[in-house]
Motif scaffolding. Sequence first.
Motif, PDB file in Angstrom:
ATOM      1  N   CYS A  24     -27.498  -7.749 -28.736  1.00 14.26           N
ATOM      2  CA  CYS A  24     -28.929  -7.482 -28.731  1.00 14.26           C
ATOM      3  C   CYS A  24     -29.713  -8.589 -28.048  1.00 14.26           C
ATOM      4  O   CYS A  24     -30.807  -8.376 -27.554  1.00 14.26           O
ATOM      5  CB  CYS A  24     -29.437  -7.280 -30.162  1.00 14.26           C
ATOM      6  SG  CYS A  24     -28.953  -5.664 -30.830  1.00 14.26           S
ATOM      7  N   ALA A  25     -29.127  -9.778 -27.985  1.00 13.29           N
ATOM      8  CA  ALA A  25     -29.778 -10.855 -27.240  1.00 13.29           C
ATOM      9  C   ALA A  25     -29.850 -10.519 -25.767  1.00 13.29           C
ATOM     10  O   ALA A  25     -30.695 -11.023 -25.030  1.00 13.29           O
ATOM     11  CB  ALA A  25     -29.017 -12.169 -27.442  1.00 13.29           C
ATOM     12  N   ASP A  62     -24.897  -9.681 -19.342  1.00 14.04           N
ATOM     13  CA  ASP A  62     -24.568 -10.699 -18.358  1.00 14.04           C
ATOM     14  C   ASP A  62     -23.226 -11.342 -18.703  1.00 14.04           C
ATOM     15  O   ASP A  62     -22.650 -11.103 -19.762  1.00 14.04           O
ATOM     16  CB  ASP A  62     -25.685 -11.752 -18.260  1.00 14.04           C
ATOM     17  CG  ASP A  62     -25.947 -12.488 -19.566  1.00 14.04           C
ATOM     18  OD1 ASP A  62     -25.010 -12.618 -20.395  1.00 14.04           O
ATOM     19  OD2 ASP A  62     -27.086 -12.949 -19.771  1.00 14.04           O
ATOM     20  N   LEU A  63     -22.706 -12.146 -17.794  1.00 13.01           N
ATOM     21  CA  LEU A  63     -21.389 -12.726 -17.971  1.00 13.01           C
ATOM     22  C   LEU A  63     -21.332 -13.620 -19.196  1.00 13.01           C
ATOM     23  O   LEU A  63     -20.358 -13.581 -19.960  1.00 13.01           O
ATOM     24  CB  LEU A  63     -20.988 -13.512 -16.717  1.00 13.01           C
ATOM     25  CG  LEU A  63     -19.641 -14.247 -16.765  1.00 13.01           C
ATOM     26  CD1 LEU A  63     -18.507 -13.275 -17.075  1.00 13.01           C
ATOM     27  CD2 LEU A  63     -19.386 -14.959 -15.443  1.00 13.01           C
ATOM     28  N   LYS A 125     -21.644  -7.050 -14.489  1.00 12.48           N
ATOM     29  CA  LYS A 125     -21.716  -7.028 -13.029  1.00 12.48           C
ATOM     30  C   LYS A 125     -20.490  -7.738 -12.464  1.00 12.48           C
ATOM     31  O   LYS A 125     -20.166  -8.855 -12.841  1.00 12.48           O
ATOM     32  CB  LYS A 125     -22.994  -7.715 -12.546  1.00 12.48           C
ATOM     33  CG  LYS A 125     -23.205  -7.633 -11.039  1.00 12.48           C
ATOM     34  CD  LYS A 125     -24.545  -8.244 -10.644  1.00 12.48           C
ATOM     35  CE  LYS A 125     -24.745  -8.239  -9.133  1.00 12.48           C
ATOM     36  NZ  LYS A 125     -24.719  -6.876  -8.571  1.00 12.48           N
ATOM     37  N   ARG A 126     -19.831  -7.070 -11.535  1.00  8.40           N
ATOM     38  CA  ARG A 126     -18.586  -7.607 -11.004  1.00  8.40           C
ATOM     39  C   ARG A 126     -18.824  -8.739 -10.001  1.00  8.40           C
ATOM     40  O   ARG A 126     -19.685  -8.649  -9.140  1.00  8.40           O
ATOM     41  CB  ARG A 126     -17.787  -6.490 -10.339  1.00  8.40           C
ATOM     42  CG  ARG A 126     -16.440  -6.949  -9.830  1.00  8.40           C
ATOM     43  CD  ARG A 126     -15.652  -5.806  -9.238  1.00  8.40           C
ATOM     44  NE  ARG A 126     -14.492  -6.294  -8.509  1.00  8.40           N
ATOM     45  CZ  ARG A 126     -13.662  -5.532  -7.809  1.00  8.40           C
ATOM     46  NH1 ARG A 126     -13.869  -4.224  -7.740  1.00  8.40           N
ATOM     47  NH2 ARG A 126     -12.640  -6.070  -7.172  1.00  8.40           N
ATOM     48  N   SER A 127     -18.023  -9.791 -10.143  1.00 12.09           N
ATOM     49  CA  SER A 127     -18.014 -10.914  -9.204  1.00 12.09           C
ATOM     50  C   SER A 127     -16.685 -11.624  -9.397  1.00 12.09           C
ATOM     51  O   SER A 127     -15.992 -11.413 -10.396  1.00 12.09           O
ATOM     52  CB  SER A 127     -19.166 -11.887  -9.482  1.00 12.09           C
ATOM     53  OG  SER A 127     -18.991 -12.528 -10.739  1.00 12.09           O
ATOM     54  N   ARG A 128     -16.317 -12.484  -8.463  1.00 16.60           N
ATOM     55  CA  ARG A 128     -15.073 -13.246  -8.636  1.00 16.60           C
ATOM     56  C   ARG A 128     -15.159 -14.133  -9.857  1.00 16.60           C
ATOM     57  O   ARG A 128     -14.177 -14.316 -10.581  1.00 16.60           O
ATOM     58  CB  ARG A 128     -14.791 -14.066  -7.386  1.00 16.60           C
ATOM     59  CG  ARG A 128     -14.386 -13.229  -6.175  1.00 16.60           C
ATOM     60  CD  ARG A 128     -14.008 -14.100  -5.002  1.00 16.60           C
ATOM     61  NE  ARG A 128     -13.601 -13.309  -3.847  1.00 16.60           N
ATOM     62  CZ  ARG A 128     -13.243 -13.801  -2.682  1.00 16.60           C
ATOM     63  NH1 ARG A 128     -13.254 -15.131  -2.504  1.00 16.60           N
ATOM     64  NH2 ARG A 128     -12.885 -13.018  -1.689  1.00 16.60           N
ATOM     65  N   GLU A 129     -16.345 -14.701 -10.094  1.00 14.38           N
ATOM     66  CA  GLU A 129     -16.531 -15.550 -11.263  1.00 14.38           C
ATOM     67  C   GLU A 129     -16.317 -14.747 -12.539  1.00 14.38           C
ATOM     68  O   GLU A 129     -15.661 -15.210 -13.487  1.00 14.38           O
ATOM     69  CB  GLU A 129     -17.938 -16.149 -11.255  1.00 14.38           C
ATOM     70  CG  GLU A 129     -18.216 -17.032 -12.476  1.00 14.38           C
ATOM     71  CD  GLU A 129     -19.657 -17.503 -12.542  1.00 14.38           C
ATOM     72  OE1 GLU A 129     -19.966 -18.298 -13.438  1.00 14.38           O
ATOM     73  OE2 GLU A 129     -20.479 -17.051 -11.702  1.00 14.38           O
TER      74      GLU A 129
END
Length: 205
Positions: A24-25, A62-63, A125-129
Amino acid sequence: MSRFGSSVAVLALKTAVAVGAILCAAGCAPGASGRVNRHVVPTSLVHVALEDFDVVSFLDVDLHTAVQTREAVESEFSKAYGRAGHPRWFFHAFDGANLDFVVARYEPTSAHAPRYVAQRRLRVKRSREAERALGVTDVVREYEVGTRGVKAGMSRREVTAVAGRPQSWIPRSEKGSFDLFYPTFCVRFTAGKVAHVWRRDQCSY
């Protein structure tokens, strides 16, 4: 309720509250569900059913939130594994834009095989990180790069068209699972699709 049962219930409740607070954050806002070239990643668990993984509601996170959630789930998993209600983290699917993860609860039944029932799906969201931080780089590579032209998700016909006729074919105990052996590598099939491409010695004989 016994003291043991009470402590398990309290632990499950605390973790559920912690995970819920983390999610929820991030806003608790559902995202769009359109996918292009989406790959569903099969589980390596044998004789365990996965329920509601593609129908449970999901959140865009988010990641940082995804990593925190995974750590919370895996912490409870290590403490409560084997008990009814313990949580588990799954890498469920991905496409060119997103990585999908599922938090599921273990719900054994007397009439059916053990099962994990999805509680929430998280889209990152896809990224290498993100792939590195969430430990899915090798899995994604199996689908998009492959080994010797063989990629995860291929059918047996597609594999033989690329790699030729295998030296041997070995069925496995779980339904729909088998291995194809080539001179230097082997191909593990699950539910009729390539699940992994490994060194020859990594597959069972």
